[in-house]
Design an enzyme around this catalytic site. Structure first.
Site, PDB file in Angstrom:
ATOM      1  N   ARG A 192     -59.568  60.680  98.703  1.00 44.61           N
ATOM      2  CA  ARG A 192     -60.490  61.801  98.398  1.00 44.61           C
ATOM      3  C   ARG A 192     -60.256  62.425  97.031  1.00 44.61           C
ATOM      4  O   ARG A 192     -60.591  63.580  96.796  1.00 44.61           O
ATOM      5  CB  ARG A 192     -60.440  62.869  99.484  1.00 44.61           C
ATOM      6  CG  ARG A 192     -60.808  62.345 100.849  1.00 44.61           C
ATOM      7  CD  ARG A 192     -61.331  63.423 101.768  1.00 44.61           C
ATOM      8  NE  ARG A 192     -61.769  62.838 103.013  1.00 44.61           N
ATOM      9  CZ  ARG A 192     -61.009  62.709 104.089  1.00 44.61           C
ATOM     10  NH1 ARG A 192     -59.775  63.166 104.076  1.00 44.61           N
ATOM     11  NH2 ARG A 192     -61.471  62.150 105.168  1.00 44.61           N
TER      12      ARG A 192
ATOM     13  N   LYS B 135     -69.207  61.191  84.501  1.00 43.96           N
ATOM     14  CA  LYS B 135     -70.040  60.289  85.307  1.00 43.96           C
ATOM     15  C   LYS B 135     -69.234  59.045  85.633  1.00 43.96           C
ATOM     16  O   LYS B 135     -68.656  58.425  84.736  1.00 43.96           O
ATOM     17  CB  LYS B 135     -71.306  59.902  84.543  1.00 43.96           C
ATOM     18  CG  LYS B 135     -72.376  60.968  84.601  1.00 43.96           C
ATOM     19  CD  LYS B 135     -73.697  60.451  84.099  1.00 43.96           C
ATOM     20  CE  LYS B 135     -74.751  61.536  84.175  1.00 43.96           C
ATOM     21  NZ  LYS B 135     -76.020  61.117  83.552  1.00 43.96           N
TER      22      LYS B 135
ATOM     23  N   GLU C 147     -75.698  54.788  70.618  1.00 39.34           N
ATOM     24  CA  GLU C 147     -75.470  56.096  71.251  1.00 39.34           C
ATOM     25  C   GLU C 147     -75.252  57.171  70.176  1.00 39.34           C
ATOM     26  O   GLU C 147     -75.564  58.335  70.389  1.00 39.34           O
ATOM     27  CB  GLU C 147     -74.256  56.043  72.189  1.00 39.34           C
ATOM     28  CG  GLU C 147     -74.381  55.046  73.338  1.00 39.34           C
ATOM     29  CD  GLU C 147     -75.262  55.540  74.493  1.00 39.34           C
ATOM     30  OE1 GLU C 147     -75.843  56.634  74.392  1.00 39.34           O
ATOM     31  OE2 GLU C 147     -75.362  54.804  75.491  1.00 39.34           O
TER      32      GLU C 147
ATOM     33  N   LYS D 250     -71.867  65.821  73.032  1.00 32.16           N
ATOM     34  CA  LYS D 250     -71.750  65.491  74.457  1.00 32.16           C
ATOM     35  C   LYS D 250     -71.081  66.635  75.208  1.00 32.16           C
ATOM     36  O   LYS D 250     -71.509  67.023  76.305  1.00 32.16           O
ATOM     37  CB  LYS D 250     -70.961  64.184  74.609  1.00 32.16           C
ATOM     38  CG  LYS D 250     -70.777  63.739  76.050  1.00 32.16           C
ATOM     39  CD  LYS D 250     -71.858  62.823  76.551  1.00 32.16           C
ATOM     40  CE  LYS D 250     -71.803  62.625  78.053  1.00 32.16           C
ATOM     41  NZ  LYS D 250     -71.678  61.262  78.477  1.00 32.16           N
TER      42      LYS D 250
ATOM     43  N   GLU E 251     -76.371  67.653  85.706  1.00 29.19           N
ATOM     44  CA  GLU E 251     -77.724  67.208  85.374  1.00 29.19           C
ATOM     45  C   GLU E 251     -78.761  67.858  86.281  1.00 29.19           C
ATOM     46  O   GLU E 251     -79.658  67.208  86.800  1.00 29.19           O
ATOM     47  CB  GLU E 251     -77.795  65.669  85.502  1.00 29.19           C
ATOM     48  CG  GLU E 251     -78.770  65.037  84.548  1.00 29.19           C
ATOM     49  CD  GLU E 251     -78.581  63.542  84.432  1.00 29.19           C
ATOM     50  OE1 GLU E 251     -77.546  63.121  83.891  1.00 29.19           O
ATOM     51  OE2 GLU E 251     -79.462  62.811  84.882  1.00 29.19           O
TER      52      GLU E 251
ATOM     53  N   ARG F 114     -78.911  67.839  80.578  1.00 29.04           N
ATOM     54  CA  ARG F 114     -78.072  66.645  80.447  1.00 29.04           C
ATOM     55  C   ARG F 114     -78.914  65.371  80.443  1.00 29.04           C
ATOM     56  O   ARG F 114     -78.527  64.361  79.845  1.00 29.04           O
ATOM     57  CB  ARG F 114     -77.018  66.606  81.570  1.00 29.04           C
ATOM     58  CG  ARG F 114     -76.072  65.429  81.403  1.00 29.04           C
ATOM     59  CD  ARG F 114     -74.798  65.553  82.208  1.00 29.04           C
ATOM     60  NE  ARG F 114     -73.982  64.371  82.010  1.00 29.04           N
ATOM     61  CZ  ARG F 114     -72.720  64.260  82.379  1.00 29.04           C
ATOM     62  NH1 ARG F 114     -72.108  65.261  82.971  1.00 29.04           N
ATOM     63  NH2 ARG F 114     -72.049  63.144  82.149  1.00 29.04           N
TER      64      ARG F 114
ATOM     65  N   ASN G 220     -80.069  60.695  78.222  1.00 33.66           N
ATOM     66  CA  ASN G 220     -80.564  59.397  78.677  1.00 33.66           C
ATOM     67  C   ASN G 220     -81.761  58.923  77.864  1.00 33.66           C
ATOM     68  O   ASN G 220     -82.498  58.031  78.306  1.00 33.66           O
ATOM     69  CB  ASN G 220     -80.900  59.475  80.163  1.00 33.66           C
ATOM     70  CG  ASN G 220     -79.640  59.526  80.969  1.00 33.66           C
ATOM     71  OD1 ASN G 220     -78.895  58.552  81.036  1.00 33.66           O
ATOM     72  ND2 ASN G 220     -79.343  60.682  81.520  1.00 33.66           N
TER      73      ASN G 220
ATOM     74  N   HIS H 166     -82.603  55.308  77.808  1.00 36.23           N
ATOM     75  CA  HIS H 166     -81.823  54.647  78.847  1.00 36.23           C
ATOM     76  C   HIS H 166     -82.658  54.138  80.019  1.00 36.23           C
ATOM     77  O   HIS H 166     -82.235  53.230  80.724  1.00 36.23           O
ATOM     78  CB  HIS H 166     -80.718  55.573  79.364  1.00 36.23           C
ATOM     79  CG  HIS H 166     -79.553  55.687  78.428  1.00 36.23           C
ATOM     80  ND1 HIS H 166     -79.679  56.126  77.125  1.00 36.23           N
ATOM     81  CD2 HIS H 166     -78.230  55.394  78.591  1.00 36.23           C
ATOM     82  CE1 HIS H 166     -78.485  56.112  76.541  1.00 36.23           C
ATOM     83  NE2 HIS H 166     -77.597  55.673  77.397  1.00 36.23           N
TER      84      HIS H 166
ATOM     85  N   HIS I  51     -81.820  50.506  80.954  1.00 36.19           N
ATOM     86  CA  HIS I  51     -81.293  50.056  82.254  1.00 36.19           C
ATOM     87  C   HIS I  51     -82.185  48.962  82.840  1.00 36.19           C
ATOM     88  O   HIS I  51     -81.702  48.016  83.462  1.00 36.19           O
ATOM     89  CB  HIS I  51     -81.182  51.232  83.225  1.00 36.19           C
ATOM     90  CG  HIS I  51     -80.069  52.184  82.866  1.00 36.19           C
ATOM     91  ND1 HIS I  51     -79.942  53.420  83.440  1.00 36.19           N
ATOM     92  CD2 HIS I  51     -79.052  52.086  81.990  1.00 36.19           C
ATOM     93  CE1 HIS I  51     -78.876  54.036  82.925  1.00 36.19           C
ATOM     94  NE2 HIS I  51     -78.318  53.236  82.042  1.00 36.19           N
TER      95      HIS I  51
ATOM     96  N   HIS J  46     -74.486  47.165  76.495  1.00 37.49           N
ATOM     97  CA  HIS J  46     -75.204  48.384  76.867  1.00 37.49           C
ATOM     98  C   HIS J  46     -75.866  49.042  75.654  1.00 37.49           C
ATOM     99  O   HIS J  46     -77.041  49.419  75.697  1.00 37.49           O
ATOM    100  CB  HIS J  46     -74.244  49.355  77.569  1.00 37.49           C
ATOM    101  CG  HIS J  46     -74.883  50.665  77.918  1.00 37.49           C
ATOM    102  ND1 HIS J  46     -75.960  50.758  78.773  1.00 37.49           N
ATOM    103  CD2 HIS J  46     -74.634  51.933  77.478  1.00 37.49           C
ATOM    104  CE1 HIS J  46     -76.326  52.028  78.868  1.00 37.49           C
ATOM    105  NE2 HIS J  46     -75.532  52.756  78.092  1.00 37.49           N
TER     106      HIS J  46
HETATM  107  N1  GLY Z   1     -74.418  59.004  79.489  1.00 41.49           N
HETATM  108  C1  GLY Z   1     -75.223  60.096  79.875  1.00 41.49           C
HETATM  109  C2  GLY Z   1     -74.468  61.200  80.508  1.00 41.49           C
HETATM  110  O1  GLY Z   1     -73.254  61.179  80.544  1.00 41.49           O
HETATM  111  O2  GLY Z   1     -75.071  62.116  81.003  1.00 41.49           O
END
Ligand code: GLY
Length: 376
Positions: free
Chosen positions: A127, A149, A191, A233, A243, A248, A252, A255, A259, A272
């Site tokens: 946990r 993330k 990025e 960031k 998010e 946030r 993306n 993205h 993706h 990526h």
């Molecule tokens: N890579 C996008 C984020 O961390 O929100």
């Protein structure tokens, strides 16, 4: 260049301050041992990309040993294929076999794949184990290692299983980029350009002006781009950690397309950052089609991406991939709501918005495909 610190401010939870520091500079790897020892850590499991075990993970290990920590190293095969449920299960098993307890900290050494996988394993084993991120690729240093993330991919889509699990700290050692294959380094620049497009017009102009030094990985340029990207960031994550406000989500940009390109091509074809570059080209084109920006801005963005050695030929990629499959993947994207397409789109250089209700016809049109009947 003196090493710098960027603070990720987070709301306290359960009486604990969860804010943490990102250290950026040359030789930062040697700080890991003293830093963990200062947190009274006595045992660390280093989960490392096999490609960096002999170099960067070794420096981290030496630092941990010198600080008196007991360590164990678990290797992960390089490549997106390792971000999978089977690999997480293997690592859970290894942690169980080593009788890892809740006081043990995980140290993730590698790029985005290892950071996401090790972060997820740390978040879920007993946990939750504390994790420190040691990004050794540009993509990871400017984006994925910051903000908590974590996750793994499913055949149905990228990052579909995961959770938010903030690290205790991030060590971005610029020296570790010296061994990064050129293609991987360049892919990370997508990025970096992203921060210019979404939040910082003057940084975008700086990248244009210093594009040769940036493409050549000049150390002073690297220091500037990693520090600036980390600050962006950190600010975004501090304001919208989970998010929920939509802020946030601006990270993306490009993205949703990216993706879909990665997933439809089987995760092996593009790095990526390369997919993000193509995704930014498609997103800017979509914004132009919807009248949000003019073609001059599309061209300016695409020119910088191309000058930095990033792929921009969306048309040839789109010709190879089935548009209905790309659209289906985009509808399953975590940013989609009730299967409706949503995209982060620029309104001017340095500003983007999250836009709902975009029609499949408009998305298909920017992919310049034939044979697709728009479905909504
Ligand atoms: N890579 C996008 C984020 O961390 O929100």
């Amino acid at each position: 260049m003196t090493p710098q610190t960027v603070r990720v401010e987070l709301a306290a939870a359960g009486g604990c301050d969860r804010s943490y520091d990102i250290r950026v500079g040359q030789g930062i790897l040697a700080e890991i041992g003293p830093q963990l020892a200062a947190h009274k850590v006595t045992r660390a499991v280093v989960i490392a990309d096999a490609a960096v075990v002999a170099q960067h993970a070794r420096i981290a290990l030496e630092s941990l040993h010198a600080a008196g920590l007991d360590t164990l190293v678990l290797e992960v095969a390089s490549g997106e294929g390792s971000k999978a449920a089977g690999e997480a299960a293997r690592l859970w098993g290894d942690l169980a076999e080593a009788a890892v307890d809740r006081k043990t900290h995980i140290v993730a050494v590698g790029g985005g794949v290892v950071g996401d996988l090790a972060g997820f394993v740390a978040a879920t084993y007993v946990r939750g184990l504390a994790v420190w991120q040691v990004p050794t690729t540009l993509v990871a240093q400017v984006d994925s290692a910051i903000g908590g993330k974590t996750g793994i991919n499913l055949p149905a889509g990228k990052n579909l299983v995961g959770c938010f699990w903030q690290p205790r700290g991030v060590f971005s050692d610029i020296n570790s980029l010296a061994t990064l294959p050129k293609r991987e380094y360049l892919s990370g620049l997508a990025e970096v350009v992203k921060y210019g497009v979404i939040r910082d017009e003057s940084f975008f102009a700086w990248l244009e002006e210093h594009r040769q030094a940036v493409a050549a990985a000049d150390p002073a340029a690297l220091h500037h781009i990693i520090l600036t990207s980390s600050r962006h960031k950190a600010e975004v994550v501090s304001q919208d950690e989970h998010e929920t406000s939509g802020l946030r989500a601006i990270l993306n940009y490009g993205h949703t397309f990216a993706h879909a390109f990665e997933s439809a091509s089987g995760y092996g074809r593009f790095l990526h950052g390369e997919a993000v570059s193509l995704g930014m080209v498609a997103a800017a084109r979509l914004a132009c089609r919807l009248g949000r920006i003019d073609s001059e801005l599309v061209d300016r963005q695409n020119r910088l991406l191309a000058e930095l050695g990033l792929p921009t030929d969306v048309d040839s990629v789109a010709r190879e991939l089935a548009t209905d499959e790309l659209l289906a993947i985009m509808r399953r994207d975590k940013k989609a709501v009730s299967g409706q397409l949503r995209f982060v789109l620029p309104t001017r250089l340095g500003h983007v918005e999250l836009v709902d209700g975009i029609s499949a016809a408009d998305v298909a049109a920017v992919l310049e495909t034939t044979g697709l009947e728009a479905t909504g």
